[in-house]
Design an enzyme around this catalytic site. Structure first.
Site, mmCIF file in Angstrom:
data_model
loop_
_atom_site.group_PDB
_atom_site.id
_atom_site.type_symbol
_atom_site.label_atom_id
_atom_site.label_comp_id
_atom_site.label_asym_id
_atom_site.label_seq_id
_atom_site.Cartn_x
_atom_site.Cartn_y
_atom_site.Cartn_z
ATOM 1 N N SER A 100 0.926 -1.033 0.208
ATOM 2 C CA SER A 100 0.087 0.053 -0.303
ATOM 3 C C SER A 100 0.927 0.839 -0.413
ATOM 4 C CB SER A 100 -0.792 0.652 1.193
ATOM 5 O OG SER A 100 -1.875 0.869 0.831
ATOM 6 N N HIS A 237 -8.002 -5.661 1.798
ATOM 7 C CA HIS A 237 -6.145 -5.738 1.924
ATOM 8 C C HIS A 237 -5.716 -5.673 2.509
ATOM 9 C CE1 HIS A 237 -4.498 -1.135 0.623
ATOM 10 N NE2 HIS A 237 -4.219 -1.164 1.645
#
Length: 262
Positions: A100, A237
């Protein structure tokens, strides 16, 4: 001797390394997500063989560096990481893994190393991140105006808060602060893809969670003359925290590094 001690101290601040492997053939340097620390990725070292030393970047404002001021822009982050690691990176092959926010930091560091010093990772592993020249929409999210509760709710929905911390107000407050500051750094990051030149020649592997938002990962292949591979693993995620995915990632990363001929 004084200079040597200084760099050792700076290294100990910047990186977490649970298993030091001075004879390792390659170093894997991990860059965590926004608001994150070194706890999870530094633990990966237990899953790798002695041929790979795993370290995780620890930026100011968190963990043992919680009293240090946060860095305000990507240039400052890149300069700190590069200044401390440069000597080591010149000595042995290295690979980067970023998740990320960490994918953008690792890319920015790798780009700086290539442009200024002619150094390049043997492999770039990018997780849950858009290609860096297509992140405008992400950078424009109004995080600075968001309330603490909204950020916490968003992080919790993504699976970014361990259940054991949900009732620790002090830790949650620090987590929100760190997330805001990391996001501010992301908003200062600008990478324009030139029409012709790919900045890298190393292979790039992109990982994503199947239930995560769709990331524009295909554009990563525009950034290297090497091969680009894409893998989707089950989960959201933070899919990489699942033990089965963790096992797949570490085995695959090992294979890629070994195939790079280090």
């Amino acid at each position: 001797l004084v200079l040597c001690c200084f760099f050792f101290q700076e290294m100990e601040k910047l990186v977490a390394c649970i298993h030091k492997r001075p004879d390792a053939l390659c170093r894997l340097i991990c860059f965590p997500w926004a608001g994150g620390g070194t706890l999870q990725l530094a633990q990966w070292s237990r899953l790798f063989s002695d041929s790979i030393q795993v370290t995780c970047i620890r930026l100011p404002g968190r963990e043992t560096r919680h009293k240090e001021p946060f860095l305000k822009d990507m240039t400052s982050v890149v300069n700190e990481v590069t200044n401390v690691l440069l000597k080591d990176l010149k000595e042995k092959p290295f690979a980067f893994f970023g998740h990320s926010f960490g994918s953008y930091v690792s890319f920015a560091v790798a780009l700086h190393l290539k442009e200024k010093y002619g150094l390049e990772p043997v492999h770039l592993f990018m997780s849950a991140g858009h290609a860096p020249h297509v992140i405008r929409a992400l950078q424009s999210l109004p995080v600075s105006e968001a309330k603490d509760e909204e950020i916490l709710a968003g992080l919790q929905a993504l699976g970014g808060i361990p259940s054991g911390l949900l009732h620790n107000a002090d830790i949650l407050k620090q987590m929100v602060l760190t997330f805001r500051e990391d996001y501010r750094v992301l908003q200062t990051f600008l990478f324009e893809k030139a029409e012709m030149n790919s900045p890298f020649s190393c292979d790039i592997t992109c990982f994503n969670g199947s239930d995560d938002e769709v990331h524009d990962v295909q554009a990563w292949q525009e950034l290297t003359s090497g091969d680009t591979s894409f893998y989707e693993l089950p989960g959201g995620h933070f899919y990489l925290l699942e033990p089965s995915n963790e096992s797949f990632l570490t085995k695959h990363i090992t294979r890629c590094i070994e195939n790079a001929g280090v």
